[in-house]
Design an enzyme around this catalytic site. Sequence first.
Site, PDB file in Angstrom:
ATOM      1  N   LYS A 171       0.989  -1.079   0.005  1.00 13.91           N
ATOM      2  CA  LYS A 171      -0.031   0.151  -0.164  1.00 13.91           C
ATOM      3  C   LYS A 171       1.049   1.145  -0.099  1.00 13.91           C
ATOM      4  O   LYS A 171       0.360   2.265  -0.695  1.00 13.91           O
ATOM      5  CB  LYS A 171      -0.861   0.066   1.346  1.00 13.91           C
ATOM      6  CG  LYS A 171      -1.828   1.247   1.243  1.00 13.91           C
ATOM      7  CD  LYS A 171      -2.779   1.302   0.073  1.00 13.91           C
ATOM      8  CE  LYS A 171      -3.659   2.852   0.059  1.00 13.91           C
ATOM      9  NZ  LYS A 171      -4.635   2.795   1.161  1.00 13.91           N
ATOM     10  N   LYS A 239      -0.537  11.615   5.534  1.00 13.92           N
ATOM     11  CA  LYS A 239      -0.112  10.472   6.546  1.00 13.92           C
ATOM     12  C   LYS A 239       0.503   9.290   5.708  1.00 13.92           C
ATOM     13  O   LYS A 239       1.473   8.655   6.113  1.00 13.92           O
ATOM     14  CB  LYS A 239      -1.265  10.007   7.092  1.00 13.92           C
ATOM     15  CG  LYS A 239      -1.023   8.873   8.067  1.00 13.92           C
ATOM     16  CD  LYS A 239      -1.579   7.530   7.446  1.00 13.92           C
ATOM     17  CE  LYS A 239      -3.210   7.474   7.043  1.00 13.92           C
ATOM     18  NZ  LYS A 239      -3.592   6.169   6.550  1.00 13.92           N
TER      19      LYS A 239
END
Length: 292
Positions: A171, A239
């Site tokens: 990811k 983030k």
Amino acid sequence: MTTVGFIGLGIMGGPMAGHLVDAGHEVTGYDLGPDALARLADAGGKTAGSVAEAVTAADVVITMLPNHPHVEEVVLGADGVLANAREGLLLIDMSTIRPESSLAITEAGKAKGVRVLDAPVSGGEAGAKQAALSIMVGGEAADFAAAKPLFDQVGKTVVHVGPHGAGQVVKAANQLVVGGTYALVAEAIVLLEASGVDAKTGLDVLAGGLAASRILDLKRASMVDRQFAPGFWIDLHHKDMGIALAAARQADVSLPVTGLVAQLVAAARAMGHGGLDHSALLKVTEALSGRG
């Protein structure tokens, strides 16, 4: 039918939980937002007043939360998932968090007899609504096989990518590619418009050649029109770029382009665009060129 506890019913988790309800599973959801709980109830799911209530009777618990502190609190907290889990529970964390957090949760789960998968997703709000997410799964092969029927209800591309933590690394790689592509599409738009070329026409040509990408397919029109309603927030991509850079440090590799894109995303956030779609990197590129 599987009894599922679903924790985190936001723009991603809400539609995903709804798809599981539609597939015939008994879904009990928990979220801090009353509107999110109401949407699940309207879709035919059950709602819980606490993490414990969502977990106690569940065969599978899915978490879909913004960042690692939220996941750690929900899973490891005094009245969290592991404190209330039945032995043999399958815990699937579909949040995007640090690989080391996924590994820590896995170890804590083993001590409680709980199986754990890290299964972050890509596809944004549209992918969640359309049950078309890409799901990258880390963990034991047998646990992946057990979870696969659930994954198939919310995603189109579902791949077991390796051991615990591997899903989060994949990811991170996804997010650095997505961020870099947005940054370059933004630069292409600025160059085309500053040169007197119609950006829509130019990007239509790019989308038919070697520069083609999913981002060009889905976002070129909205970017040219400066429509930045969030499918995935700048704040969350900020983030995620931090996760990618931390993973690079852990692996002892240099990712210079990722570092630059991370700074562009950070600039977008600092400019007050954190609540906009990540395609709003265009606003940063325009500002750098004095065209904002």
